[in-house]
Design an enzyme around this catalytic site. Structure first.
Site, PDB file in Angstrom:
ATOM      1  N   LYS A  37     -36.196  20.981  31.730  1.00 44.43           N
ATOM      2  CA  LYS A  37     -36.952  20.984  30.475  1.00 44.43           C
ATOM      3  C   LYS A  37     -36.487  19.865  29.558  1.00 44.43           C
ATOM      4  O   LYS A  37     -37.290  19.101  29.022  1.00 44.43           O
ATOM      5  CB  LYS A  37     -36.792  22.340  29.757  1.00 44.43           C
ATOM      6  CG  LYS A  37     -37.365  23.515  30.525  1.00 44.43           C
ATOM      7  CD  LYS A  37     -37.274  24.814  29.732  1.00 44.43           C
ATOM      8  CE  LYS A  37     -35.846  25.237  29.453  1.00 44.43           C
ATOM      9  NZ  LYS A  37     -35.056  25.525  30.659  1.00 44.43           N
ATOM     10  N   THR A  38     -35.177  19.779  29.389  1.00 39.41           N
ATOM     11  CA  THR A  38     -34.653  18.731  28.519  1.00 39.41           C
ATOM     12  C   THR A  38     -34.944  17.363  29.124  1.00 39.41           C
ATOM     13  O   THR A  38     -35.249  16.401  28.425  1.00 39.41           O
ATOM     14  CB  THR A  38     -33.142  18.931  28.295  1.00 39.41           C
ATOM     15  OG1 THR A  38     -32.944  20.246  27.772  1.00 39.41           O
ATOM     16  CG2 THR A  38     -32.587  17.911  27.318  1.00 39.41           C
ATOM     17  N   ASP A 223     -36.832  21.176  21.664  1.00 37.37           N
ATOM     18  CA  ASP A 223     -36.108  21.752  22.801  1.00 37.37           C
ATOM     19  C   ASP A 223     -35.562  23.118  22.368  1.00 37.37           C
ATOM     20  O   ASP A 223     -35.425  23.376  21.176  1.00 37.37           O
ATOM     21  CB  ASP A 223     -34.960  20.810  23.200  1.00 37.37           C
ATOM     22  CG  ASP A 223     -34.460  21.078  24.629  1.00 37.37           C
ATOM     23  OD1 ASP A 223     -34.916  22.063  25.254  1.00 37.37           O
ATOM     24  OD2 ASP A 223     -33.617  20.304  25.108  1.00 37.37           O
ATOM     25  N   GLU A 224     -35.239  23.968  23.316  1.00 37.35           N
ATOM     26  CA  GLU A 224     -34.695  25.304  23.020  1.00 37.35           C
ATOM     27  C   GLU A 224     -35.623  26.045  22.044  1.00 37.35           C
ATOM     28  O   GLU A 224     -35.169  26.668  21.086  1.00 37.35           O
ATOM     29  CB  GLU A 224     -33.285  25.208  22.413  1.00 37.35           C
ATOM     30  CG  GLU A 224     -32.295  24.371  23.205  1.00 37.35           C
ATOM     31  CD  GLU A 224     -31.707  25.084  24.414  1.00 37.35           C
ATOM     32  OE1 GLU A 224     -32.045  26.274  24.622  1.00 37.35           O
ATOM     33  OE2 GLU A 224     -30.958  24.448  25.168  1.00 37.35           O
ATOM     34  N   GLN A 254     -33.080  32.780  27.579  1.00 37.17           N
ATOM     35  CA  GLN A 254     -31.918  32.161  26.942  1.00 37.17           C
ATOM     36  C   GLN A 254     -31.976  32.283  25.419  1.00 37.17           C
ATOM     37  O   GLN A 254     -31.274  31.562  24.706  1.00 37.17           O
ATOM     38  CB  GLN A 254     -31.814  30.689  27.333  1.00 37.17           C
ATOM     39  CG  GLN A 254     -31.554  30.486  28.812  1.00 37.17           C
ATOM     40  CD  GLN A 254     -31.356  29.013  29.137  1.00 37.17           C
ATOM     41  OE1 GLN A 254     -30.422  28.379  28.652  1.00 37.17           O
ATOM     42  NE2 GLN A 254     -32.237  28.461  29.949  1.00 37.17           N
ATOM     43  N   ARG A 613     -24.761  27.584  33.157  1.00 30.97           N
ATOM     44  CA  ARG A 613     -24.245  26.244  32.832  1.00 30.97           C
ATOM     45  C   ARG A 613     -23.535  25.628  34.031  1.00 30.97           C
ATOM     46  O   ARG A 613     -23.259  24.437  34.070  1.00 30.97           O
ATOM     47  CB  ARG A 613     -23.217  26.292  31.677  1.00 30.97           C
ATOM     48  CG  ARG A 613     -23.694  26.838  30.346  1.00 30.97           C
ATOM     49  CD  ARG A 613     -24.925  26.162  29.847  1.00 30.97           C
ATOM     50  NE  ARG A 613     -26.103  26.931  30.220  1.00 30.97           N
ATOM     51  CZ  ARG A 613     -27.324  26.428  30.261  1.00 30.97           C
ATOM     52  NH1 ARG A 613     -27.536  25.159  29.970  1.00 30.97           N
ATOM     53  NH2 ARG A 613     -28.350  27.173  30.604  1.00 30.97           N
TER      54      ARG A 613
END
Ligand code: ATP
Ligand code: MG
Length: 748
Positions: A37-38, A223-224, A254, A613
């Site tokens: 995504k990032t 983002d996020e 998340q 992560r």
């Protein structure tokens, strides 16, 4: 051109490419961790700049933490080189600061506003409670602050709270809230929530300003997105109001900021607000081994309230997950540090490849101590921050006061630091008196100055107090005159001298005096980035100090260190090796969540963020006993561990963790690996002669000079006990990490 285009698009799978090449109109990506995504955001920005010809200054990208923003900027730097400088890429808060400094005046925000941090806020809340006469023992200020913060993030003013009030508590909150806003305004202060709320007001109440930014930002990316709150979403919508090129990416699994009022309903709102939005699904995880991904999926899939997303990986199965149990938190920390050493020694990992996470800040203490004991360099993120240390805050408060003398919070912080006979009573009287005149304290002080002629009869001070107060006013004014004369670095020196701060610290007999001075030197070093007279560079400097939420600025990028970080701060990042500590009921999941199913789901998402992560190795640790702010507790293993399928874990470890308690063969995989390391280390130690003997004089990079007390063989290393001449005292260090230098031969 065609070649560059290919290079940019080559590293993308077809779905990612589709998202990157989608230029006009809204875009929504809801996808799992590590699915790129990032990467889509950064590549899409690069694509817009290099292929569509959009000026970098007309694109803004926002994310959640400073850390993640930095990561994004460095990825963009790699893709775009120098052109990346013109992009606006940061956090929502950072973006709001830029907008409000430039244009906030349109709704009465003074351009020289100061940003209040958490501690400042609490002090203002307490003062507000005094004024509206509400007992802080009955209503804890922190709870009040979080109620206010929650209201602000939903864009409710005091009236809004009043309208929604359902009981006495809300009424209390509303009264304090109203007073708190008055004090903030008087001190030219904005808190973190205000940065967002004021920007929303600005967009909604000042059409020309709104149009200016809507025109400027042709593209906006978030983002996020799962963690944006109502205020942030509103800002994103307003800013993209003209071109409607709003791209948002996120993962509901998340979402971990419910306590900060992040609102995952935003994803639904987005679909409602932008009905024709392009939707792209990403389902390949590029980050983690198959084992890590499967374990993480197993943990999250227990949540009821979730949207099932496809996620698979072509990566190798990788190593099993290690679950290990320690007896105490100190032992847990030692296990981590020893394993990091082993990974560095045997498996070719560097310290920078490894990260240690924890649920609450208090857990970092044991980890930090273990690092110090083993001489392992570490960097603490999101803990007691550099900027929160007393001396740093004192000095920053002085600087803020010079920037904005009406900042009452800073003024009361330093008016008697170092002590100059202006005790609490005098300061309280000053604030109360200024309040009764409706003035900031600085203006009230000016009324006391002799050149004002007659002192107002209402002043509550005797001659001695008055002299003291006027003396302080003279000090501040004198320092303010320096602003145009000297640069920032010199300003810090001048402040330290003229206020008597340095002298007082040295004379204080405070055992930490040297450390504190070191911190101030560190701060002084950070001003080097800001050129020109202090009058110009002070504001940007204070800004960066207020917005940096960790020690980023303090460490060179090429240094080796172990990262210690909270699970909230680690979002969006990735590391080859992840250690997660505190897998216990009451820690992860957090004790406050245990009897609330919704909160438990949030805790599960927090664990999920941590696990996802990891690229190659994942260690989940728990301690049989733990002392966290008070009495030791013995907590059962976290329920999350029980969700991880047997075959993904090193079996002996798992059995012990599930059995709970301390078994004779206490440890597990870590233990066995450690045993192997011991065997290997012993052999090595046999060959290497001891590096030092008792009596050797040595020097250490940070502890200075010392004398070796003893040197004993340890697995693969030597443990050296040194008595240092300075404050460090006696320390046990590991030879391979401490890098001791021989200072001279022992004198007979
Ligand atoms: P998170 O939800 O954790 O924030 P994300 O969806 O943002 O994850 P990224 O950080 O963008 O994921 O990507 C994860 C890793 O996978 C990164 O190292 C990225 O460079 C890599 N990656 C993503 N897409 C590809 C691809 N098509 N080919 C190779 N590597 C990729
Ligand atoms: Mg990401």
């Amino acid at each position: 051109m065609a070649e560059a285009r290919d290079a940019l698009l080559d590293g993308l799978n077809p779905a990612q490419r589709e998202a990157v090449e989608h230029v006009d109109g809204p875009l929504l990506i809801v996808a799992g961790p590590g699915s790129g995504k990032t990467r889509v955001i950064t590549h899409r920005i690069a694509y817009l700049v290099t292929h569509v010809g959009i000026g970098p200054g007309r694109i803004a990208a926002v994310t959640f933490t400073n850390r993640a923003a930095r990561e994004m900027r460095s990825r963009l730097q790699r893709l775009l080189g120098d052109r990346a400088r013109h992009l606006v890429a940061g956090t929502f808060h950072g973006l709001c600061v830029i907008i409000l400094r430039r244009d906030g005046e349109a709704i009465g925000v003074p351009p020289d506003f100061v940003i209040m941090d958490d501690e400042d806020q609490i002090s203002l809340i307490k003062r507000s409670m005094e004024i509206v006469e509400i007992d802080p023992k009955r209503f804890p200020p922190r709870a009040i602050l979080s109620a206010i913060s929650s209201a602000k993030s939903q864009l409710l003013g005091p009236e809004g709270v009043e309208a929604r009030a359902t009981g006495y508590y809300d009424e209390v909150v509303q009264r304090i809230y109203a007073q708190y806003q008055v004090l903030l305004a008087r001190t030219h202060g904005l808190d973190f929530d205000d940065l967002l709320a004021k920007t929303v007001s600005l967009m909604q109440q000042a059409p020309t300003v709104r149009e200016k930014y809507q025109e400027r930002f042709i593209h906006l990316m978030v983002d996020e997105f799962q963690d944006t709150n109502v205020a942030q979403y509103t800002i994103a919508r307003e800013l993209s109001g003209k071109y409607r090129n709003l791209a948002v990416v996120g993962d509901p699994d998340q979402s971990i900021y419910a306590w900060r009022n992040a609102d995952i309903r935003n994803i639904l709102s987005f679909q409602r607000d932008y009905p024709g939005a392009k939707v792209v699904n990403l389902s390949e995880n590029y980050r983690s081994t198959e084992t890590i991904l499967a374990a993480a999926q197993a943990v999250i899939s227990t949540n009821r309230q979730r949207l099932e997303l496809d996620l698979f990986t072509h990566n190798d199965r990788g190593k099993p997950i290690v679950i290990a149990e320690a007896f105490t938190e100190d032992e847990e920390a030692e296990m981590v540090v020893e394993e990091v050493q082993r990974l560095a020694r045997e498996d070719g990992y560097s310290l920078r490849d490894c990260v240690v996470t924890y649920r609450v800040n208090a857990q970092s203490r044991a980890l930090e101590e273990a690092c110090l004991r083993y001489g392992m360099p570490y960097k603490l993120i999101g803990g007691v921050r550099f900027y929160q240390r007393r001396e740093v805050k004192d000095l920053i408060a002085y600087m803020r006061l010079l920037q904005d003398p009406y900042d009452d919070v800073s003024l009361t912080r330093v008016i008697n630091v170092p002590a100059r006979g202006l005790g609490k009573r005098t300061v309280d009287d000053l604030i109360a008196w200024a309040g009764s005149l409706g003035l900031p304290a600085y203006s009230a002080l000016q009324l006391l100055a002799p050149e004002q002629g007659q002192e107002p009869s209402s002043s509550p001070f005797d001659a001695r107090q008055r002299r003291g107060l006027v003396g302080f006013l003279g000090l501040v004014n004198g320092l303010r005159e320096q602003l145009a004369e000297v640069d920032l670095t010199a300003l810090i020196d001048v402040v330290m001298e003229r206020t008597g701060y340095r002298a007082a610290l040295l004379e204080s007999g405070d055992v930490d005096a040297e450390d504190r001075l070191d911190n101030l030197r560190e701060l002084r070093g950070m001003t080097a980035d800001f050129d020109g007279p202090a009058a110009e560079s002070l504001a940007p400097f204070l800004e960066s100090a207020a917005l940096v939420s960790d020690q980023d600025a303090l460490t060179e990028d090429d240094q080796q260190y172990l990262t210690l970080i909270t699970l909230h701060q680690i979002k969006g990042l990735e590391f080859p090796v992840v250690f997660m500590t505190g897998f216990e009921e009451g820690v992860l999941p957090h004790v406050r969540s245990l009897d609330d199913p919704e909160q438990l789901e949030e805790e599960r998402r927090i664990a999920y963020v941590g696990m996802t992560r990891a690229e190659q190795r994942l260690y989940l640790l728990r301690s049989f006993r733990r002392r966290l702010a008070g009495a030791p507790q013995a907590n059962p293993p976290s329920r999350f561990l029980l969700d991880i399928p047997y075959e993904l874990v090193d079996t002996p470890a798992r059995e012990r963790v599930i059995a709970g308690g301390r078994s004779p063969a206490r440890l597990s995989a870590l233990d066995r690996e450690a045993a192997a390391a011991v065997a290997a280390g012993d052999r090595a130690a046999d060959l290497e002669p001891p590096p030092f003997k008792a009596g050797d004089k040595i020097t250490h990079a940070s502890f200075g000079k010392g004398i070796v007390v003893s040197c004993t063989a340890k697995p693969g290393d030597y443990e050296i006990t040194v008595a240092f001449a300075g404050d460090a005292g006696v320390k046990r260090l590991l030879h391979s990490f401490a890098k001791l230098e021989m200072a001279g031969q022992p004198t007979a």
